[in-house]
Structure formats: structure tokens, C-alpha cells
Design a protein around this motif. Sequence first.
Motif, PDB file in Angstrom:
ATOM      1  N   THR A 136      -7.651  -0.004  -1.509  1.00 47.59           N
ATOM      2  CA  THR A 136      -6.297   0.186  -0.981  1.00 47.59           C
ATOM      3  C   THR A 136      -6.349   1.331   0.013  1.00 47.59           C
ATOM      4  O   THR A 136      -6.997   2.350  -0.249  1.00 47.59           O
ATOM      5  CB  THR A 136      -5.322   0.611  -2.113  1.00 47.59           C
ATOM      6  N   LEU A 137      -5.673   1.171   1.136  1.00 46.83           N
ATOM      7  CA  LEU A 137      -5.538   2.291   2.068  1.00 46.83           C
ATOM      8  C   LEU A 137      -4.122   2.828   2.035  1.00 46.83           C
ATOM      9  O   LEU A 137      -3.168   2.075   1.815  1.00 46.83           O
ATOM     10  CB  LEU A 137      -5.866   1.843   3.509  1.00 46.83           C
ATOM     11  N   SER A 138      -4.002   4.112   2.236  1.00 45.10           N
ATOM     12  CA  SER A 138      -2.686   4.738   2.375  1.00 45.10           C
ATOM     13  C   SER A 138      -2.843   5.839   3.413  1.00 45.10           C
ATOM     14  O   SER A 138      -3.001   7.010   3.085  1.00 45.10           O
ATOM     15  CB  SER A 138      -2.237   5.284   1.012  1.00 45.10           C
ATOM     16  N   CYS A 139      -2.883   5.424   4.666  1.00 43.34           N
ATOM     17  CA  CYS A 139      -3.163   6.346   5.776  1.00 43.34           C
ATOM     18  C   CYS A 139      -2.040   6.324   6.808  1.00 43.34           C
ATOM     19  O   CYS A 139      -2.260   6.524   8.009  1.00 43.34           O
ATOM     20  CB  CYS A 139      -4.492   5.996   6.439  1.00 43.34           C
ATOM     21  N   ARG A 161       5.039   4.070   1.943  1.00 43.30           N
ATOM     22  CA  ARG A 161       6.385   4.215   1.366  1.00 43.30           C
ATOM     23  C   ARG A 161       7.443   4.303   2.451  1.00 43.30           C
ATOM     24  O   ARG A 161       7.203   4.930   3.486  1.00 43.30           O
ATOM     25  CB  ARG A 161       6.456   5.490   0.524  1.00 43.30           C
ATOM     26  N   ILE A 162       8.600   3.740   2.160  1.00 46.24           N
ATOM     27  CA  ILE A 162       9.726   3.905   3.074  1.00 46.24           C
ATOM     28  C   ILE A 162      10.388   5.270   2.823  1.00 46.24           C
ATOM     29  O   ILE A 162      11.137   5.765   3.632  1.00 46.24           O
ATOM     30  CB  ILE A 162      10.727   2.726   2.962  1.00 46.24           C
ATOM     31  N   GLU A 163      10.057   5.870   1.724  1.00 39.16           N
ATOM     32  CA  GLU A 163      10.543   7.213   1.301  1.00 39.16           C
ATOM     33  C   GLU A 163      12.019   7.202   0.890  1.00 39.16           C
ATOM     34  O   GLU A 163      12.359   7.661  -0.183  1.00 39.16           O
ATOM     35  CB  GLU A 163      10.306   8.296   2.372  1.00 39.16           C
ATOM     36  N   SER A 164      12.895   6.689   1.743  1.00 38.81           N
ATOM     37  CA  SER A 164      14.278   6.381   1.355  1.00 38.81           C
ATOM     38  C   SER A 164      14.734   5.245   2.253  1.00 38.81           C
ATOM     39  O   SER A 164      14.506   5.289   3.466  1.00 38.81           O
ATOM     40  CB  SER A 164      15.190   7.581   1.555  1.00 38.81           C
ATOM     41  N   GLY A 200       2.296  -2.490  -0.410  1.00 39.60           N
ATOM     42  CA  GLY A 200       3.033  -1.633  -1.327  1.00 39.60           C
ATOM     43  C   GLY A 200       3.953  -0.711  -0.557  1.00 39.60           C
ATOM     44  O   GLY A 200       3.663  -0.301   0.565  1.00 39.60           O
ATOM     45  N   SER A 201       5.093  -0.412  -1.148  1.00 41.63           N
ATOM     46  CA  SER A 201       5.961   0.606  -0.573  1.00 41.63           C
ATOM     47  C   SER A 201       6.567   1.409  -1.719  1.00 41.63           C
ATOM     48  O   SER A 201       6.160   1.237  -2.884  1.00 41.63           O
ATOM     49  CB  SER A 201       7.024  -0.022   0.320  1.00 41.63           C
ATOM     50  N   GLY A 202       7.507   2.253  -1.402  1.00 43.63           N
ATOM     51  CA  GLY A 202       8.099   3.054  -2.470  1.00 43.63           C
ATOM     52  C   GLY A 202       9.001   4.112  -1.901  1.00 43.63           C
ATOM     53  O   GLY A 202       9.169   4.228  -0.682  1.00 43.63           O
ATOM     54  N   GLY A 231       4.667   2.196  -5.287  1.00 42.27           N
ATOM     55  CA  GLY A 231       4.272   3.534  -5.708  1.00 42.27           C
ATOM     56  C   GLY A 231       5.463   4.433  -5.434  1.00 42.27           C
ATOM     57  O   GLY A 231       5.770   4.710  -4.278  1.00 42.27           O
ATOM     58  N   MET A 232       6.181   4.789  -6.462  1.00 46.60           N
ATOM     59  CA  MET A 232       7.326   5.683  -6.244  1.00 46.60           C
ATOM     60  C   MET A 232       7.258   6.821  -7.254  1.00 46.60           C
ATOM     61  O   MET A 232       6.564   6.727  -8.268  1.00 46.60           O
ATOM     62  CB  MET A 232       8.651   4.921  -6.365  1.00 46.60           C
ATOM     63  N   GLY A 233       7.972   7.873  -6.957  1.00 50.50           N
ATOM     64  CA  GLY A 233       7.936   9.003  -7.883  1.00 50.50           C
ATOM     65  C   GLY A 233       9.008  10.005  -7.525  1.00 50.50           C
ATOM     66  O   GLY A 233       9.692   9.865  -6.499  1.00 50.50           O
TER      67      GLY A 233
END
Length: 362
Positions: A136-139, A161-164, A200-202, A231-233
Motif C-alpha cells: 500500500t502506498l500513502s504518499c 484521506r479526505i481529512e474532512s 482507501g480514504s478517511g 484509515g481514520m482516527g
Amino acid sequence: MIDIKKTLKKKELSKGDLIFLLSQYNKDERQLIFEKAREVKKKYVGNKIYLRGLIEYSNNCKKNCLYCGIRYNNKKVKRYVVKDEDVLQCADYAFKNNYASIVLQSGEISNKYFVQKISNLLKEIHQLTDNSLKVTLSCGEQTKETYKRWFEAGAHRYLLRIESSNKNIYNNIHPNDIKHNYEKRIQALQNLKEIGYQVGSGIMIGLPEQSIEDLADDLLFLKNINVDMVGMGPYVEHTDTPLYQKKELLLSKNGRYNLSMIMFALLRIIMKDINIASTTALDAISDFGRIEALNIAANVLMPNLTPTNYIANYNLYNNKPNSLLAYKLTNHIEQYKNRHGCSIAYGEHGNSKHFNLRTQKK
Ligand code: SAH
Ligand code: SF4
């Protein structure tokens, strides 16, 4: 109680239903929501926990997200790029310990050198591990061409992630310029999907000025864009960031933790067959945050494999856990599994079931 039971029986939860459920603070009522999420999780994705070894590849970043500790303007950060041989060693560790998957995450850099470097690393990782590790990449945001190149070099999943999903909040937590543009971020998610990634987003939970209604909208946004993984938190403040000035507006850590758990449960209820990661930030606000999220709704865990000489510099937020994570966490899970009857899916890729179904239909 009766209203909650009734609502949870509905086939489809409306925004009003989500707001109603997100507003439950009473322990017994919350338990009903958690039980429903557990039931859905067991039925649709089973009780296994899939591992992704996390490598925080570089904290170089050209962006200035107002919440993030490694933003470009934070001159206190000691910048690093993990050496190739160290990346390969981490991949080898994941391979030999049967993790089956890794995640390469980094700040957002888009120059030619970086793009080529990631392509090369992907190829080398696959060579080293007999093509058996999923990556998985998250760059961050990249051009469609770059996403394509990385896909062709062997990246299978991408987390952005869209963040909000609320554009006003998005604009309040980012500088107002072309590098930080809401529409561009959505387009990037669209591009990833078109190329064929598991996408994926979050979002972050408990941001300043974020309401329960906004969080309900976030859940519906993730459902509407039909993501394969989330992936959210919780949002966790970082002292050396502009958003820290709004710390007075935040819920307590406990408040953010409680809200996060309900968000995880509701996400599982409305997106039954996706992969949901139990993210590190949960442990920054509660001792057993990640374990609890796995207990309720999440099915993916990302033990941190970043070599210890770099890890403290990937400091996205205050109190980020940063030592011996992989070893400690898997040990912990082994104990936990005996209590809750779930198992770590060693050697299994754990592709998103949602992705498999979505792509089969075509
Ligand atoms: N640069 C890439 C990936 C690395 S940052 C990107 O931005 O997409 C990964 C995630 O860390 C971000 O998406 C953000 O949601 C999270 N993050 C950053 N700062 C945070 C904070 N203060 N609290 C909680 N999460 C944070
Ligand atoms: Fe860079 Fe990602 Fe942090 Fe934004 S969230 S400053 S893009 S590392």
C-alpha cells in the motif's frame, strides 16, 4: 433504548439516523451500537486481523497542512529519508514474519527523483519477497501518471484521506492555496480508482469546529465515493502547528476517544465489507485505543516497522507512540486474541472484500 434498537435494524441509515446514533453518550446505548458493529464485522469480514507493516519512508513534505507536525514550515523537524537498504530490511522482516502486506507512507513529495525512487523500491521489494507482499502506498496527491507508474511497478493499494468531507472545514485546516485544494484531492481519489487501486480514504475525528452532523456527512461521503478501505482516527494536536491555537475548542481526549469508537462502529455498520484500519492515533489518546477499535469494528492493524533511528522524527502529532511497536503490538494481540476469539491472519493478504466484489461485477 427502543429507538436505538429500531434504528439499528434499518437496512439503510439516513443522515438523521447517524446523527442520532453519534449522539449516544450513555454506556448501555453505546454497547448496543458496538454489538451491532461486531455482528456485522463477523458476518461480512470475519474475525481475522490483517497485518500491514508500516514504513514511514520520509518526513520530507512540500505541504503545510495546519494540523500536521511534519509540515514544511515546521523548521524544528529533523528531516530524513529511510535508506534503501533499510526499507528492504523492513520489507524482509514483514515477509519473514508473515505479515503479507506493507505500507509505505511519507510526506508529499512529487519531484522526478522521488517518483523514480518509489518505483524502484517497489520493484526491489517485489524481487526480494518473491512477489508475495502486497504494498500500500500513502504518499499524498500525485499526478495520474505517477499513480499509474507506481501501480505498474507493483503498488496495489493507496491510502489518501479526505481529512474532512466538509469543504469549509477542509479549508480551515489547510492553507488557502493551490497545493491544498479540496477538489484536487477528490480528483486524486477518482484517479486512483480509475487506475485500479484498492482505494482507501478517511478523516480525522474531533477536529476543531467539527460537529456531529459533519461526522455523519463524513460517513456518508466515504460510502458515496465507495472506498475499499478506511484509515481514520482522532485528530491529535501537535504543539508546533498553527491548528494548535484552536486547542481550547477540542473535546477532551476521552471525548474524542468515545466519538472515535462510535464512528468506527457506524462505519462498519454502513460499509459492511470494507477493510478498516485501527490507526495509531487511537493509541495517542487512549492506552488501548487500537485494540478497542479492533474489538468493535476494525480488521486491519499496522505495526510500525520504521527503524528506530528515524521513527521519532515522523511526529505527526503529540504523544505518537514510537518505540518497539511491531514487537509489542503483535505480542499484545496474541494475548488479546485468546480473550476475544479473533486471530491474526498471518500470511494472508487480506484484500478488501469490497474491492473484490466491486471489481468482479465489471
Ligand atoms: N502525506 C500523506 C501521508 C502521510 S500523513 C498525506 O497527507 O496524505 C498521513 C495522515 O496523518 C494524514 O492523512 C492525516 O490524516 C494524519 N495526520 C496528520 N496530522 C495529524 C494530527 N495532528 N492528528 C491526527 N492525524 C494526523
Ligand atoms: Fe505533509 Fe501529509 Fe502532513 Fe499534510 S498531512 S503536511 S501532506 S505529511
